[in-house]
Write a protein that holds these residues in place. Structure first.
Motif, mmCIF file in Angstrom:
data_model
loop_
_atom_site.group_PDB
_atom_site.id
_atom_site.type_symbol
_atom_site.label_atom_id
_atom_site.label_comp_id
_atom_site.label_asym_id
_atom_site.label_seq_id
_atom_site.Cartn_x
_atom_site.Cartn_y
_atom_site.Cartn_z
ATOM 1 N N LYS A 1 1.950 15.106 4.383
ATOM 2 C CA LYS A 1 1.096 15.025 5.572
ATOM 3 C C LYS A 1 0.009 13.975 5.394
ATOM 4 O O LYS A 1 -0.250 13.162 6.298
ATOM 5 C CB LYS A 1 0.475 16.388 5.865
ATOM 6 N N SER A 2 -0.637 13.957 4.232
ATOM 7 C CA SER A 2 -1.688 12.971 3.975
ATOM 8 C C SER A 2 -1.116 11.558 3.898
ATOM 9 O O SER A 2 -1.735 10.599 4.382
ATOM 10 C CB SER A 2 -2.402 13.292 2.659
ATOM 11 N N PHE A 3 0.088 11.431 3.319
ATOM 12 C CA PHE A 3 0.725 10.114 3.233
ATOM 13 C C PHE A 3 0.952 9.542 4.621
ATOM 14 O O PHE A 3 0.617 8.379 4.884
ATOM 15 C CB PHE A 3 2.053 10.220 2.481
ATOM 16 N N TYR A 6 0.842 -1.202 0.000
ATOM 17 C CA TYR A 6 0.000 0.000 0.000
ATOM 18 C C TYR A 6 0.878 1.254 0.000
ATOM 19 O O TYR A 6 0.623 2.223 -0.725
ATOM 20 C CB TYR A 6 -0.914 0.020 1.223
ATOM 21 N N LEU A 7 1.916 1.250 0.832
ATOM 22 C CA LEU A 7 2.769 2.439 0.949
ATOM 23 C C LEU A 7 3.639 2.639 -0.292
ATOM 24 O O LEU A 7 3.958 3.772 -0.652
ATOM 25 C CB LEU A 7 3.622 2.348 2.210
ATOM 26 N N ILE A 8 4.034 1.548 -0.928
ATOM 27 C CA ILE A 8 4.757 1.681 -2.204
ATOM 28 C C ILE A 8 3.838 2.338 -3.245
ATOM 29 O O ILE A 8 4.252 3.242 -3.985
ATOM 30 C CB ILE A 8 5.237 0.306 -2.697
ATOM 31 N N MET A 9 2.602 1.886 -3.287
ATOM 32 C CA MET A 9 1.634 2.439 -4.232
ATOM 33 C C MET A 9 1.382 3.932 -3.965
ATOM 34 O O MET A 9 1.100 4.700 -4.885
ATOM 35 C CB MET A 9 0.317 1.665 -4.135
ATOM 36 N N LEU A 10 1.501 4.343 -2.697
ATOM 37 C CA LEU A 10 1.196 5.724 -2.318
ATOM 38 C C LEU A 10 2.414 6.655 -2.367
ATOM 39 O O LEU A 10 2.322 7.800 -1.916
ATOM 40 C CB LEU A 10 0.596 5.741 -0.908
ATOM 41 N N GLN A 11 3.533 6.189 -2.900
ATOM 42 C CA GLN A 11 4.719 7.043 -2.954
ATOM 43 C C GLN A 11 4.493 8.351 -3.723
ATOM 44 O O GLN A 11 5.012 9.394 -3.318
ATOM 45 C CB GLN A 11 5.903 6.275 -3.545
ATOM 46 N N PRO A 12 3.724 8.363 -4.824
ATOM 47 C CA PRO A 12 3.446 9.658 -5.466
ATOM 48 C C PRO A 12 2.754 10.652 -4.529
ATOM 49 O O PRO A 12 3.043 11.852 -4.556
ATOM 50 C CB PRO A 12 2.533 9.268 -6.643
ATOM 51 N N LEU A 13 1.826 10.147 -3.691
ATOM 52 C CA LEU A 13 1.168 11.009 -2.711
ATOM 53 C C LEU A 13 2.171 11.554 -1.703
ATOM 54 O O LEU A 13 2.077 12.718 -1.290
ATOM 55 C CB LEU A 13 0.076 10.227 -1.971
#
Length: 370
Positions: free
Chosen positions: A52-54, A39-46
């Motif tokens: 803060k949201s990440f 999940y966190l790999i997928m959210l790297q652009p965020l």
């Protein structure tokens, strides 16, 4: 002595239950931890666009993982009763949590009893022994930003420098609120004899239920996270700018864990559940950080006083089965900590559904590539 059929059945049931619980725990880890990482790999652009949201999302996932660990003990009947100050009142403030250390189950107990304290679990930082980095949960703590401290005199000075750098880099940037540490620097059974010898040599109280704490990490945390003051207000323009974002460390929460008959729960028991249902007792005292001295000798004495008080609290608990009342109270008030089984089942279900989803996604990409 002959073993009766009833005793054999009881042993067999306990072994079967422990085996099933272990299998569930392994499956739980195999789906939950990789899902957290993916999940966190997928959210790297965020993370690059809105850090803060990440870290908010990471904190929610982190809390769910800790809730899974809490569920293993909760469903085995390992519950918690809380005493002393109500820490929910300061759950949104920055605080340092000082905990006595008896066994590996202490961490699991904290994972459980802090679940209902608002945003604490997802915004907390842990200080733990470096060996924890190499466990199944190590990758999660590494990503979350916990600090792994190496014990021993040879590493002490370097570790304190690294701790300061770690706090400056990660604590505020990831919006951490509470920082948890075990100032004794090891388990009671391993440090008690050395601590008692040191106490005798330096004319300090003889302690049986705790050991004398070490100063280093506590001092670094206070120096790094407490806003400097001048005449009762933050010092300098930079501090004023920081104040608009953070008030700095405001509280020290002295936390005392007590097990019935002084028999701590270890991580193996927490996972396998072969011990009878047990109530662990957790006592809190909240101190304003402004009342904690900064000068090393005074801070050492203050820390010693806290652990001498822990000794008295635990002595009273082992003699009476309850903690003494707070100052000004005539009767000690306890609070039963509860978790929602429906919520825990929901989190476990989400973990297994996530695991299945990531398996299908990875299988799809594998077939596309090969």
């Amino acid at each position: 002595m002959a073993v009766t059929l009833e005793q054999a059945q009881r042993v067999g049931y306990t072994c079967l239950k422990a085996l099933l619980r272990f299998a569930f725990m392994v499956a739980n880890n195999l789906v939950a931890i990789p899902s957290y990482v993916l999940y966190l790999i997928m959210l790297q652009p965020l993370r690059m666009l809105d850090s803060k949201s990440f870290w908010y999302i990471e904190g929610v996932l982190f809390k769910w993982l800790l809730a899974m660990v809490a569920s293993w003990g909760w469903w085995a009947g390992y519950t918690v009763v809380e005493w002393g100050d109500d820490v929910k009142a300061v759950s949104e403030d920055e605080a340092m949590v000082l905990v006595n250390h008896q066994a590996t189950g202490d961490v699991c107990t904290l994972m459980m009893c802090l679940q209902d304290k608002g945003t604490v679990v997802r915004q907390m930082m842990w200080l733990m022994d470096h060996i924890f980095k190499y466990t199944n949960f190590g990758i999660v703590s590494l990503i979350h930003g916990d600090f792994f401290i190496r014990q021993g005199r040879a590493h002490r000075d370097q570790q304190l420098v690294l701790l300061k750098e770690h706090l400056e880099k990660y604590y505020r940037s990831r919006n951490r609120k509470w920082i948890v540490l075990f100032p004794e620097g090891g388990f009671l059974r391993k440090r008690r004899e050395t601590s008692q010898a040191f106490a005798k040599k330096n004319n300090l109280p003889f302690l049986k239920h705790v050991t004398l704490p070490r100063l280093g990490a506590t001092q670094v945390i206070l120096k790094t996270l407490v806003e400097p003051q001048e005449n009762g207000t933050p010092a300098g323009r930079e501090a004023v700018m920081k104040e608009s974002k953070s008030k700095g460390l405001q509280w020290v929460i002295d936390t005392t864990i007590a097990y019935p008959k002084g028999e701590p729960i270890d991580i193996q028991t927490w996972i396998l559940g072969y011990r009878q249902p047990t109530v662990t007792h957790v006592h809190y005292r909240i101190f304003p950080v402004k009342d904690v001295p900064a000068e090393p000798e005074a801070l050492t004495n203050w820390l010693y006083e806290r652990f001498i008080e822990k000794e008295d609290l635990l002595t009273h608990f082992y003699e009476t089965g309850a903690f003494p009342p707070l100052q000004g109270q005539t009767k000690a008030i306890s609070r039963e900590m509860t978790l929602s089984n429906l919520w825990l089942v929901g989190i476990q279900s989400l973990a297994f559904l996530s695991g299945g989803m990531w398996y299908c996604i990875l299988q799809y990409f594998y077939h596309c590539l090969f």
